[in-house]
Design a protein around this motif. Structure first.
Motif, PDB file in Angstrom:
ATOM      1  N   THR A  92     -96.039  -4.135  12.128  1.00  0.00           N
ATOM      2  CA  THR A  92     -96.392  -5.550  11.604  1.00  0.00           C
ATOM      3  C   THR A  92     -95.132  -6.178  11.294  1.00  0.00           C
ATOM      4  O   THR A  92     -95.310  -7.636  10.982  1.00  0.00           O
ATOM      5  N   ARG A  93     -94.186  -5.657  10.421  1.00  0.00           N
ATOM      6  CA  ARG A  93     -92.791  -6.103   9.954  1.00  0.00           C
ATOM      7  C   ARG A  93     -92.265  -6.928  10.871  1.00  0.00           C
ATOM      8  O   ARG A  93     -91.595  -7.991  10.585  1.00  0.00           O
ATOM      9  N   PHE A  96     -93.258 -10.838  10.722  1.00  0.00           N
ATOM     10  CA  PHE A  96     -92.729 -11.572   9.964  1.00  0.00           C
ATOM     11  C   PHE A  96     -91.236 -11.906  10.093  1.00  0.00           C
ATOM     12  O   PHE A  96     -90.840 -13.094  10.042  1.00  0.00           O
ATOM     13  N   TYR A  97     -90.693 -10.983  11.183  1.00  0.00           N
ATOM     14  CA  TYR A  97     -89.304 -11.467  11.766  1.00  0.00           C
ATOM     15  C   TYR A  97     -89.420 -12.659  12.621  1.00  0.00           C
ATOM     16  O   TYR A  97     -88.680 -13.490  12.777  1.00  0.00           O
ATOM     17  N   LEU A  99     -91.717 -14.854  12.608  1.00  0.00           N
ATOM     18  CA  LEU A  99     -91.969 -16.210  12.063  1.00  0.00           C
ATOM     19  C   LEU A  99     -90.552 -16.872  11.472  1.00  0.00           C
ATOM     20  O   LEU A  99     -90.369 -18.216  11.500  1.00  0.00           O
ATOM     21  N   ARG A 100     -89.445 -16.271  11.124  1.00  0.00           N
ATOM     22  CA  ARG A 100     -88.203 -16.627  10.750  1.00  0.00           C
ATOM     23  C   ARG A 100     -87.570 -16.913  12.194  1.00  0.00           C
ATOM     24  O   ARG A 100     -86.757 -18.197  12.334  1.00  0.00           O
ATOM     25  N   THR A 124     -83.179  -9.095  15.074  1.00  0.00           N
ATOM     26  CA  THR A 124     -83.300 -10.060  13.914  1.00  0.00           C
ATOM     27  C   THR A 124     -82.059 -10.144  13.164  1.00  0.00           C
ATOM     28  O   THR A 124     -81.606 -11.096  12.840  1.00  0.00           O
TER      29      THR A 124
END
Length: 236
Positions: A92-93, A96-97, A99-100, A124
């Motif tokens: 799930t991390r 978040f990557y 989104l950036r 990333t």
């Protein structure tokens, strides 16, 4: 027109980073980490996962930490559903990557579903290390393509040649991915807050590694950021 982003403090010289340099750096990461697919192929074979299953995992999942967590849990006799759940939460991390990166890369809508499959630690890190959007897109693409091709190829070779390769820990292939990621991350830790978050995450991740199931220490280490920010707020 979309304005290209340039990180704070970037110089005009850095913003004009040559394409050849971006490609060279991206290929270096792709090749170095892609070779660790050997370790996954061997580990998967040793845990009872068939060559076809290992290859499908690399093709469709394509996030090394989750793949290792899954086959590691299976090798330890864990329930397949529990192993899959742990691998899912570890992955799930990447959301978040995304989104950036969605802001940084600003890719056309038609290619975003395909690009999302390549949103992992290494792509990333390479993208965020670039001084402008054009370089970030190039670094993301070259890293993703080279890593995806090599990771899947070495997964197949590792699964087929598991007995010949033997213990991958003796080769150090299982450490290639984390080592490259840390090498990319270290120069980006410019402030005391960033360094404190990294230090606490390292302590949590390594300290809990012997006592928690595979993949869980990484999730716990993610608490470092809110803890440090909370402490900083208290001081202010």
């Amino acid at each position: 027109m979309v304005k290209e982003e340039v990180p704070d403090g970037a110089t005009a010289e850095a913003a004009a980073k040559p394409r050849a340099a971006v490609v060279r750096d991206a290929l270096g990461v792709g090749v170095a980490v892609g070779l660790s697919g050997f370790a996954f192929g061997v580990t998967a074979a040793g845990s009872g996962v068939s060559t076809l299953q290992a290859c499908v995992l690399s093709l469709l999942v394509f996030t090394g930490a989750s793949q290792f967590a899954l086959v590691g849990a299976l090798a330890a006799g864990g329930n397949p559903f529990t192993a899959a759940a742990g691998a899912f939460f570890l992955g799930t991390r990447n959301a978040f990557y995304g989104l950036r990166l969605s802001q940084l890369l600003a890719l056309p809508k038609r290619v975003r579903p395909f690009a999302a499959h390549w949103v992992i630690d290494e792509t990333t890190a390479v993208a965020l290390a670039q001084p402008d959007r054009r370089s970030a897109r190039l670094g993301f693409t070259v890293t993703g393509l080279s890593l995806y091709v090599l990771w899947n190829l070495t997964t197949l070779l590792g699964a087929l040649g598991a007995e010949a390769i033997g213990d991958t820990r003796a080769w150090g292939l299982d450490a290639a991915g984390p080592a490259v990621f840390l090498a990319l991350l270290a120069p980006m830790l410019r402030t005391s807050t960033e360094r404190a978050v990294a230090a606490l995450a390292l302590v949590l991740g390594l300290g809990l590694l012997p006592v928690l199931p595979a993949g869980v220490p990484v999730l716990v280490a993610a608490l470092a950021a809110p803890v440090i920010l909370w402490l900083k707020g208290r001081r202010s």
